[in-house]
Design a protein around this motif. Sequence first.
Motif, PDB file in Angstrom:
ATOM      1  N   PHE A  33     -58.177  -2.547  11.586  1.00 27.38           N
ATOM      2  CA  PHE A  33     -56.838  -2.831  12.123  1.00 27.38           C
ATOM      3  C   PHE A  33     -56.231  -4.051  11.425  1.00 27.38           C
ATOM      4  O   PHE A  33     -55.035  -4.084  11.153  1.00 27.38           O
ATOM      5  N   GLU A  34     -57.095  -5.031  11.163  1.00 32.47           N
ATOM      6  CA  GLU A  34     -56.610  -6.250  10.486  1.00 32.47           C
ATOM      7  C   GLU A  34     -56.023  -5.894   9.114  1.00 32.47           C
ATOM      8  O   GLU A  34     -54.926  -6.333   8.770  1.00 32.47           O
ATOM      9  N   GLU A  81     -76.964  -9.916  18.351  1.00 35.22           N
ATOM     10  CA  GLU A  81     -75.785 -10.545  17.746  1.00 35.22           C
ATOM     11  C   GLU A  81     -75.494  -9.807  16.444  1.00 35.22           C
ATOM     12  O   GLU A  81     -76.368  -9.677  15.582  1.00 35.22           O
ATOM     13  N   LEU A  82     -74.280  -9.298  16.333  1.00 36.06           N
ATOM     14  CA  LEU A  82     -73.921  -8.446  15.199  1.00 36.06           C
ATOM     15  C   LEU A  82     -72.775  -9.052  14.396  1.00 36.06           C
ATOM     16  O   LEU A  82     -71.964  -9.808  14.934  1.00 36.06           O
ATOM     17  N   THR A  83     -72.722  -8.683  13.150  1.00 32.24           N
ATOM     18  CA  THR A  83     -71.596  -9.060  12.294  1.00 32.24           C
ATOM     19  C   THR A  83     -71.044  -7.780  11.681  1.00 32.24           C
ATOM     20  O   THR A  83     -71.818  -6.970  11.145  1.00 32.24           O
ATOM     21  N   ALA A  84     -69.746  -7.583  11.805  1.00 33.79           N
ATOM     22  CA  ALA A  84     -69.107  -6.392  11.230  1.00 33.79           C
ATOM     23  C   ALA A  84     -68.244  -6.815  10.046  1.00 33.79           C
ATOM     24  O   ALA A  84     -67.476  -7.772  10.139  1.00 33.79           O
ATOM     25  N   GLU A  85     -68.421  -6.093   8.958  1.00 30.25           N
ATOM     26  CA  GLU A  85     -67.643  -6.381   7.739  1.00 30.25           C
ATOM     27  C   GLU A  85     -66.927  -5.096   7.332  1.00 30.25           C
ATOM     28  O   GLU A  85     -67.574  -4.133   6.914  1.00 30.25           O
ATOM     29  N   ALA A  86     -65.607  -5.099   7.460  1.00 34.97           N
ATOM     30  CA  ALA A  86     -64.820  -3.899   7.141  1.00 34.97           C
ATOM     31  C   ALA A  86     -64.063  -4.103   5.838  1.00 34.97           C
ATOM     32  O   ALA A  86     -63.642  -5.217   5.515  1.00 34.97           O
ATOM     33  N   SER A  87     -63.906  -3.010   5.108  1.00 35.01           N
ATOM     34  CA  SER A  87     -63.110  -3.100   3.886  1.00 35.01           C
ATOM     35  C   SER A  87     -62.419  -1.766   3.594  1.00 35.01           C
ATOM     36  O   SER A  87     -62.908  -0.701   3.987  1.00 35.01           O
ATOM     37  N   LEU A  88     -61.284  -1.881   2.953  1.00 35.59           N
ATOM     38  CA  LEU A  88     -60.581  -0.697   2.440  1.00 35.59           C
ATOM     39  C   LEU A  88     -61.171  -0.426   1.065  1.00 35.59           C
ATOM     40  O   LEU A  88     -61.098  -1.283   0.175  1.00 35.59           O
ATOM     41  N   LYS A 139     -61.146  -6.679   1.653  1.00 38.45           N
ATOM     42  CA  LYS A 139     -62.055  -6.988   2.768  1.00 38.45           C
ATOM     43  C   LYS A 139     -61.338  -7.703   3.901  1.00 38.45           C
ATOM     44  O   LYS A 139     -60.497  -8.571   3.665  1.00 38.45           O
ATOM     45  N   ALA A 140     -61.733  -7.342   5.125  1.00 38.71           N
ATOM     46  CA  ALA A 140     -61.260  -8.066   6.305  1.00 38.71           C
ATOM     47  C   ALA A 140     -62.226  -9.210   6.574  1.00 38.71           C
ATOM     48  O   ALA A 140     -63.354  -9.214   6.067  1.00 38.71           O
ATOM     49  N   ALA A 141     -61.777 -10.148   7.376  1.00 33.99           N
ATOM     50  CA  ALA A 141     -62.672 -11.244   7.767  1.00 33.99           C
ATOM     51  C   ALA A 141     -63.842 -10.666   8.559  1.00 33.99           C
ATOM     52  O   ALA A 141     -63.663  -9.729   9.342  1.00 33.99           O
ATOM     53  N   ALA A 142     -65.032 -11.199   8.328  1.00 38.19           N
ATOM     54  CA  ALA A 142     -66.205 -10.735   9.082  1.00 38.19           C
ATOM     55  C   ALA A 142     -65.993 -11.042  10.557  1.00 38.19           C
ATOM     56  O   ALA A 142     -65.388 -12.056  10.911  1.00 38.19           O
ATOM     57  N   GLN A 143     -66.488 -10.121  11.384  1.00 35.62           N
ATOM     58  CA  GLN A 143     -66.261 -10.240  12.830  1.00 35.62           C
ATOM     59  C   GLN A 143     -67.622 -10.330  13.517  1.00 35.62           C
ATOM     60  O   GLN A 143     -68.508  -9.525  13.257  1.00 35.62           O
ATOM     61  N   LYS A 144     -67.766 -11.330  14.361  1.00 37.90           N
ATOM     62  CA  LYS A 144     -69.022 -11.501  15.112  1.00 37.90           C
ATOM     63  C   LYS A 144     -68.868 -10.859  16.479  1.00 37.90           C
ATOM     64  O   LYS A 144     -67.806 -10.971  17.099  1.00 37.90           O
ATOM     65  N   LEU A 145     -69.889 -10.193  16.925  1.00 40.83           N
ATOM     66  CA  LEU A 145     -69.837  -9.636  18.271  1.00 40.83           C
ATOM     67  C   LEU A 145     -71.243  -9.527  18.832  1.00 40.83           C
ATOM     68  O   LEU A 145     -72.221  -9.508  18.076  1.00 40.83           O
ATOM     69  N   GLN A 146     -71.296  -9.489  20.139  1.00 41.99           N
ATOM     70  CA  GLN A 146     -72.592  -9.322  20.799  1.00 41.99           C
ATOM     71  C   GLN A 146     -72.616  -7.968  21.490  1.00 41.99           C
ATOM     72  O   GLN A 146     -71.621  -7.575  22.112  1.00 41.99           O
ATOM     73  N   LEU A 147     -73.725  -7.288  21.344  1.00 40.01           N
ATOM     74  CA  LEU A 147     -73.876  -5.968  21.979  1.00 40.01           C
ATOM     75  C   LEU A 147     -74.249  -6.195  23.446  1.00 40.01           C
ATOM     76  O   LEU A 147     -75.363  -5.912  23.884  1.00 40.01           O
ATOM     77  N   SER A 148     -73.280  -6.733  24.167  1.00 42.42           N
ATOM     78  CA  SER A 148     -73.562  -7.167  25.540  1.00 42.42           C
ATOM     79  C   SER A 148     -73.510  -5.983  26.507  1.00 42.42           C
ATOM     80  O   SER A 148     -72.801  -4.997  26.272  1.00 42.42           O
ATOM     81  N   PRO A 149     -74.239  -6.085  27.627  1.00 38.69           N
ATOM     82  CA  PRO A 149     -74.162  -5.029  28.649  1.00 38.69           C
ATOM     83  C   PRO A 149     -72.723  -4.834  29.135  1.00 38.69           C
ATOM     84  O   PRO A 149     -72.330  -3.718  29.458  1.00 38.69           O
ATOM     85  N   GLN A 150     -71.934  -5.917  29.162  1.00 41.72           N
ATOM     86  CA  GLN A 150     -70.537  -5.805  29.626  1.00 41.72           C
ATOM     87  C   GLN A 150     -69.712  -4.932  28.679  1.00 41.72           C
ATOM     88  O   GLN A 150     -68.899  -4.109  29.119  1.00 41.72           O
TER      89      GLN A 150
END
Lengths: 117, 130
Positions: B53-54, B84-91, B12-23
């Motif tokens: 990528f991590e 507000e979103l959280t992405a959790e990626a894993s191999l 698992k990669a570290a969880a990533q926080k992001l906002q679905l912003s208009p920008q």
Amino acid sequence: MKKTFVPITESQIQTYAEASGDHNPIHLDAKFAQTAGFPNVIAHGMLSMGLIGEALAEEGIGIDQMRSFSVKFKDVVPLGSTLTYASTRDATNPSKIEILLTSEDGREICTGTVVTK
Amino acid sequence: MQIPQRDALPLKAAAQKLQLSPQLILKFQKAFGSKESNRIPPTFAAVALQGVFEILNTMKVNWKGLLHASQSFDYLKPVRFNQELTAEASLVDARFRAGMHWLQFEARIKDSTSGEDLILAKSLIMVKAD
């Protein structure tokens, strides 16, 4: 539906890298791309998928209408490529749309499927 | 390249926080040549691949030999601007076949507040053997 996009530009690839956070130098550094066997940088596969998403939106199919969206990346997209999108609705299953993205020299770039709600 | 042992998966990669912003959406739309800035592109979830990528960096992949073979998104719940979103990626799988490493990744995009799964992204990455 068919749609031909404007040729892929360096600026477009850089903008996509900035948006997605995918800074793999094969997309951004011509010298690095040359060491990987390409004449110049190549576009992100996900940029091609994004262009497909754009064409689907013009057909009235946006993220809110989709159940799933999947593609296979079949070939690379060199800088300057002109891509053409074609979609076909499955006659037996109208919620399923088959997608093909080709280059100007006839190569299959992506094949894909969208399933709508 | 350092391939993890199968019993170490999922990696698992570290969880990533992001906002679905208009920008953020505007940047994607600019790349796609779209004039519709109020439309969330279905592939915005590519930002969730940061965790991929991590993991690839942890594995010290040779980026020259890396190919994105396939990508899918399952849209489980609607997403909205400024969410507000959280992405959790894993191999989740790693195999070696025909001189290539085949790496299967999954990324879950969740609503940060409710924890509900919104999008499931699956990426198959091929890396030429060194």
